[in-house]
Design a protein around this motif. Structure first.
Motif, PDB file in Angstrom:
ATOM      1  N   GLY A   1      38.737  31.767  33.515  1.00 39.55           N
ATOM      2  CA  GLY A   1      37.616  32.503  34.108  1.00 39.55           C
ATOM      3  C   GLY A   1      38.049  33.803  34.741  1.00 39.55           C
ATOM      4  O   GLY A   1      38.657  34.670  34.110  1.00 39.55           O
ATOM      5  N   CYS A   2      37.757  33.911  36.051  1.00 39.52           N
ATOM      6  CA  CYS A   2      37.923  35.167  36.785  1.00 39.52           C
ATOM      7  C   CYS A   2      39.254  35.868  36.525  1.00 39.52           C
ATOM      8  O   CYS A   2      39.285  37.037  36.159  1.00 39.52           O
ATOM      9  CB  CYS A   2      37.853  34.930  38.294  1.00 39.52           C
ATOM     10  SG  CYS A   2      36.937  33.493  38.830  1.00 39.52           S
ATOM     11  N   ILE A   3      40.354  35.138  36.743  1.00 43.12           N
ATOM     12  CA  ILE A   3      41.651  35.832  36.784  1.00 43.12           C
ATOM     13  C   ILE A   3      42.070  36.342  35.402  1.00 43.12           C
ATOM     14  O   ILE A   3      42.303  37.537  35.237  1.00 43.12           O
ATOM     15  CB  ILE A   3      42.713  34.953  37.468  1.00 43.12           C
ATOM     16  CG1 ILE A   3      42.337  34.817  38.943  1.00 43.12           C
ATOM     17  CG2 ILE A   3      44.106  35.552  37.307  1.00 43.12           C
ATOM     18  CD1 ILE A   3      43.205  33.888  39.753  1.00 43.12           C
TER      19      ILE A   3
ATOM     20  N   GLU B   1      51.816  35.014  33.314  1.00 45.92           N
ATOM     21  CA  GLU B   1      51.594  35.296  34.743  1.00 45.92           C
ATOM     22  C   GLU B   1      50.393  34.555  35.311  1.00 45.92           C
ATOM     23  O   GLU B   1      50.421  34.088  36.441  1.00 45.92           O
ATOM     24  CB  GLU B   1      51.375  36.805  34.958  1.00 45.92           C
ATOM     25  CG  GLU B   1      52.615  37.637  34.767  1.00 45.92           C
ATOM     26  CD  GLU B   1      52.319  39.115  35.005  1.00 45.92           C
ATOM     27  OE1 GLU B   1      51.516  39.459  35.884  1.00 45.92           O
ATOM     28  OE2 GLU B   1      52.903  39.930  34.260  1.00 45.92           O
ATOM     29  N   ALA B   2      49.313  34.463  34.516  1.00 49.31           N
ATOM     30  CA  ALA B   2      48.085  33.891  35.084  1.00 49.31           C
ATOM     31  C   ALA B   2      48.066  32.379  34.996  1.00 49.31           C
ATOM     32  O   ALA B   2      47.653  31.705  35.944  1.00 49.31           O
ATOM     33  CB  ALA B   2      46.869  34.471  34.363  1.00 49.31           C
ATOM     34  N   THR B   3      48.503  31.844  33.849  1.00 53.18           N
ATOM     35  CA  THR B   3      48.196  30.427  33.610  1.00 53.18           C
ATOM     36  C   THR B   3      49.404  29.522  33.418  1.00 53.18           C
ATOM     37  O   THR B   3      49.225  28.303  33.218  1.00 53.18           O
ATOM     38  CB  THR B   3      47.314  30.290  32.346  1.00 53.18           C
ATOM     39  OG1 THR B   3      48.115  30.669  31.200  1.00 53.18           O
ATOM     40  CG2 THR B   3      46.072  31.165  32.414  1.00 53.18           C
ATOM     41  N   ASP B   4      50.623  30.062  33.458  1.00 54.34           N
ATOM     42  CA  ASP B   4      51.812  29.245  33.136  1.00 54.34           C
ATOM     43  C   ASP B   4      51.585  28.483  31.832  1.00 54.34           C
ATOM     44  O   ASP B   4      51.889  27.280  31.734  1.00 54.34           O
ATOM     45  CB  ASP B   4      52.124  28.242  34.269  1.00 54.34           C
ATOM     46  CG  ASP B   4      52.752  28.908  35.466  1.00 54.34           C
ATOM     47  OD1 ASP B   4      53.143  30.083  35.352  1.00 54.34           O
ATOM     48  OD2 ASP B   4      52.822  28.254  36.528  1.00 54.34           O
TER      49      ASP B   4
ATOM     50  N   PRO C   1      33.394  26.189  14.093  1.00 52.65           N
ATOM     51  CA  PRO C   1      34.482  26.372  15.079  1.00 52.65           C
ATOM     52  C   PRO C   1      34.197  27.560  16.007  1.00 52.65           C
ATOM     53  O   PRO C   1      34.990  28.505  16.081  1.00 52.65           O
ATOM     54  CB  PRO C   1      35.698  26.640  14.188  1.00 52.65           C
ATOM     55  CG  PRO C   1      35.131  27.287  12.967  1.00 52.65           C
ATOM     56  CD  PRO C   1      33.747  26.750  12.766  1.00 52.65           C
ATOM     57  N   TYR C   2      33.069  27.512  16.699  1.00 50.04           N
ATOM     58  CA  TYR C   2      32.707  28.617  17.598  1.00 50.04           C
ATOM     59  C   TYR C   2      33.643  28.628  18.807  1.00 50.04           C
ATOM     60  O   TYR C   2      34.276  27.616  19.133  1.00 50.04           O
ATOM     61  CB  TYR C   2      31.229  28.503  18.034  1.00 50.04           C
ATOM     62  CG  TYR C   2      30.934  27.278  18.858  1.00 50.04           C
ATOM     63  CD1 TYR C   2      31.131  27.276  20.236  1.00 50.04           C
ATOM     64  CD2 TYR C   2      30.466  26.095  18.265  1.00 50.04           C
ATOM     65  CE1 TYR C   2      30.885  26.143  20.996  1.00 50.04           C
ATOM     66  CE2 TYR C   2      30.209  24.964  19.018  1.00 50.04           C
ATOM     67  CZ  TYR C   2      30.428  24.994  20.378  1.00 50.04           C
ATOM     68  OH  TYR C   2      30.200  23.871  21.117  1.00 50.04           O
ATOM     69  N   TRP C   3      33.697  29.775  19.453  1.00 48.91           N
ATOM     70  CA  TRP C   3      34.492  29.903  20.673  1.00 48.91           C
ATOM     71  C   TRP C   3      33.603  29.737  21.902  1.00 48.91           C
ATOM     72  O   TRP C   3      32.444  30.182  21.908  1.00 48.91           O
ATOM     73  CB  TRP C   3      35.081  31.312  20.794  1.00 48.91           C
ATOM     74  CG  TRP C   3      36.270  31.615  19.961  1.00 48.91           C
ATOM     75  CD1 TRP C   3      36.940  30.803  19.095  1.00 48.91           C
ATOM     76  CD2 TRP C   3      36.940  32.892  19.931  1.00 48.91           C
ATOM     77  NE1 TRP C   3      37.986  31.491  18.530  1.00 48.91           N
ATOM     78  CE2 TRP C   3      38.013  32.770  19.023  1.00 48.91           C
ATOM     79  CE3 TRP C   3      36.741  34.100  20.587  1.00 48.91           C
ATOM     80  CZ2 TRP C   3      38.879  33.830  18.757  1.00 48.91           C
ATOM     81  CZ3 TRP C   3      37.598  35.152  20.309  1.00 48.91           C
ATOM     82  CH2 TRP C   3      38.664  35.012  19.409  1.00 48.91           C
ATOM     83  N   THR C   4      34.182  29.156  22.950  1.00 51.58           N
ATOM     84  CA  THR C   4      33.616  29.314  24.290  1.00 51.58           C
ATOM     85  C   THR C   4      34.564  30.274  25.023  1.00 51.58           C
ATOM     86  O   THR C   4      35.502  30.811  24.414  1.00 51.58           O
ATOM     87  CB  THR C   4      33.556  27.972  25.048  1.00 51.58           C
ATOM     88  OG1 THR C   4      34.898  27.522  25.250  1.00 51.58           O
ATOM     89  CG2 THR C   4      32.753  26.936  24.275  1.00 51.58           C
ATOM     90  N   ASN C   5      34.368  30.421  26.327  1.00 53.08           N
ATOM     91  CA  ASN C   5      35.271  31.289  27.089  1.00 53.08           C
ATOM     92  C   ASN C   5      36.727  30.811  26.980  1.00 53.08           C
ATOM     93  O   ASN C   5      37.657  31.604  27.086  1.00 53.08           O
ATOM     94  CB  ASN C   5      34.840  31.396  28.556  1.00 53.08           C
ATOM     95  CG  ASN C   5      34.854  30.070  29.284  1.00 53.08           C
ATOM     96  OD1 ASN C   5      34.135  29.142  28.909  1.00 53.08           O
ATOM     97  ND2 ASN C   5      35.641  29.955  30.323  1.00 53.08           N
ATOM     98  N   HIS C   6      36.936  29.529  26.733  1.00 52.59           N
ATOM     99  CA  HIS C   6      38.322  29.022  26.659  1.00 52.59           C
ATOM    100  C   HIS C   6      39.092  29.679  25.515  1.00 52.59           C
ATOM    101  O   HIS C   6      40.188  30.210  25.713  1.00 52.59           O
ATOM    102  CB  HIS C   6      38.333  27.491  26.489  1.00 52.59           C
ATOM    103  CG  HIS C   6      38.070  26.772  27.771  1.00 52.59           C
ATOM    104  ND1 HIS C   6      38.709  25.621  28.135  1.00 52.59           N
ATOM    105  CD2 HIS C   6      37.235  27.060  28.792  1.00 52.59           C
ATOM    106  CE1 HIS C   6      38.278  25.232  29.332  1.00 52.59           C
ATOM    107  NE2 HIS C   6      37.372  26.094  29.742  1.00 52.59           N
TER     108      HIS C   6
END
Ligand SMILES: Cc1cc2nc3c(=O)[nH]c(=O)nc-3n(C[C@H](O)[C@H](O)[C@H](O)COP(=O)(O)OP(=O)(O)OC[C@H]3O[C@@H](n4cnc5c(N)ncnc54)[C@H](O)[C@@H]3O)c2cc1C
Length: 483
Positions: free
Chosen positions: A48-50, A91-94, A158-163
């Protein structure tokens, strides 16, 4: 059946809201079990945000470089997604690993259990074979998941979400974005600036439909200038995927094709999974209804997106502070001799005593709820829109000014289409809403949030000194135009 284990507080769902509650209550000396089925920290840091703001930072750097021409010489820009994907991964998610976040939580004194938590009668939470009995209370911070509309054929593609959009390593050549809200627009502009052919399809008659219509116009124009195609008023009826490309068909014969399809049509709480029926709470609600101390029912609080009070990290954190104060006050009340503020664990209080909120401490007040869409220009807004204020029968005054008319907007040169719009309650003489759109729209907003939150009289705002030549100085013009 497993024997219930006694603890003071159980927190189900450790997104920004739940993690903050679990950590702070544990630091105060209560025994806390935090349950998370996916990643501690939730949507904001991982999908999300980061990471989305890291993408925006990179895309804005490209846009600024492209603005060198005509302003400071010439610049050649060669977009490359690899450093953006690397930064998000490393950096953001390891690489979407929460080891550090789990340690951060357990270092604060909470116990962590990985799994799906479910209410199992008053005061009880079940996770797998384990059952916890909460002496002081249960906090639900289970958030939301993408809401995917029931469009024929969509579920089989196979649509995308934000993930997937956040995790992408190699950009597609073309992208269809279903949904023209804040997340849809932010991601569309990012991908377009990196060279993806982006088409936004929105069912309503304008993008950013929850904000002022003037903001929708500016945002749509900015995205179009970046090459994004925007189609509003198109209701998607069918989606097909032929193994490599998506086709989206809309009412009236509209048809769009692209390599990828991103569905960002809102978020949904999944209350049916929480066992709410075992504690007499309606699981068919859209969100968990709460009072102004985030209290759901006896011994149960909720925090964050699941409450439906605003799907923002700052709302989750704001609510977390209220829940923490109320749970600790409750613990003190049910155990007058104990000190849940530093060391001693609160022993003894039974869930039966956990009825209602403790009756002291702060109450939630959403009048000055700020929100920012981090497009370029940014769209910042607080409180009511003009339409919302009129629908409430308020005697409305509107003040409008274009930043391009301010010295700073003129200097900036790409500020011409940006604006500040103020909504005042003429009877009370205070601002009740405001929108600031511009290169620093989200930052300019802060002054307006203070004005709405503290109900600063308009007469006093007009007597303030606004630094020259800032973007926020345009507030003074908008105040002058209030009528
Ligand atoms: C692309 C994108 C960009 C965003 N940008 C911004 C932004 O710029 N600014 C902003 O303020 N907000 C932004 N948001 C919104 C922000 O991410 C959310 O408001 C915030 O994450 C809400 O936190 P939360 O704790 O309520 O829920 P979440 O972060 O959703 O966390 C809930 C957690 O509960 C867990 N869970 C659910 N059910 C169970 C269960 N039964 N048992 C155990 N665990 C469970 C989930 O796995 C999840 O980890 C953005 C969101 C998205 C998708």
């Amino acid at each position: 059946m497993a024997e219930p284990e006694l603890v003071d507080v159980v927190v189900v769902g450790l997104g920004v809201g739940g993690e903050e509650v679990a950590g702070r209550i544990a630091e105060a000396g209560l025994s806390v079990v935090g349950i998370e089925r996916d990643l501690v920290g939730g949507e904001c840091p991982y999908w999300g945000c980061i990471p989305s703001k890291m993408m925006i930072r990179a895309a804005n750097a490209l846009a600024e470089a492209r603005r060198v021409d005509g302003l400071a010489g010439t610049a050649t820009v060669q977009p490359d997604w690899a450093p953006v994907a690397k930064r998000i991964r490393e950096e953001a998610t390891d690489t979407w690993d929460d080891t550090v976040a789990v340690r951060r939580l357990t270092d604060r004194g909470a116990r962590f259990v990985r799994g799906s938590g479910r209410l199992d009668g008053p005061g009880r939470v079940r996770v797998g074979d384990q059952v916890f009995q909460a002496r002081q209370g249960i906090v639900l911070g289970t958030g939301t998941r993408p809401s995917v509309p029931p469009i024929e054929g969509l579920a089989d593609t196979p649509y995308w979400t934000n993930h997937q959009a956040i995790e992408v390593e190699q950009l597609p050549e073309s992208l269809l974005v279903l949904g023209g809200g804040a997340i849809g627009l932010e991601l569309s502009q990012v991908f377009a600036r990196f060279g993806v052919r982006v088409t936004v399809v929105e069912a309503l008659d304008r993008v950013l439909a929850l904000e002022e219509p003037e903001a929708s116009e500016v945002a749509a124009a900015a995205l179009r200038a970046d090459g994004v195609e925007i189609h509003t008023g198109v209701r998607a009826e069918r989606v097909e995927h032929d193994g490599s490309r998506f086709t989206l068909r809309g009412a009236g014969g509209a048809e769009f094709t692209a390599d990828r399809l991103l569905v960002v049509t809102g978020r949904r709480a999944h209350l049916d999974e929480l066992g709410l029926d075992t504690v007499g709470v309606d699981a068919t609600q859209r969100y968990l209804s709460v009072d102004d101390r985030l209290h759901v029912t006896d011994g149960i609080w909720a925090v964050g997106d699941v409450t439906g009070e605003g799907a923002f990290t700052h709302i989750a954190m704001y609510q977390a502070a209220i829940v923490i104060a109320d749970v600790l006050a409750h613990a003190r009340k049910s155990n007058p001799g104990a000190d849940p503020s530093g060391t001693a664990s609160v022993i003894g209080g039974a869930m039966g005593a956990a009825s209602g909120s403790a009756g002291s401490g702060p109450r939630a007040d959403y009048r000055a709820l700020p929100r920012v869409t981090f497009t370029d220009p940014e769209v910042g807004a607080v409180g009511l829109t003009e339409q919302q204020a009129r629908e409430r029968g308020i005697n409305v005054q509107v003040g409008f000014t274009k930043l391009g008319g301010s010295t700073r907007g003129w200097i900036h040169r790409v500020g011409d289409e940006d604006f500040i719009k103020l909504i005042a309650d003429a009877d009370k003489g205070v601002l009740i809403g405001a929108t600031s759109v511009g290169p620093a729209g989200g930052e300019v907003l802060s002054a307006l949030v203070v004005a709405v939150h503290a109900a600063v009289p308009v007469s006093q705002l007009r007597q303030m000194i606004y630094a020259y030549p800032t973007f926020h100085r345009a507030i003074e013009d908008a105040l002058r135009n209030l009528s």
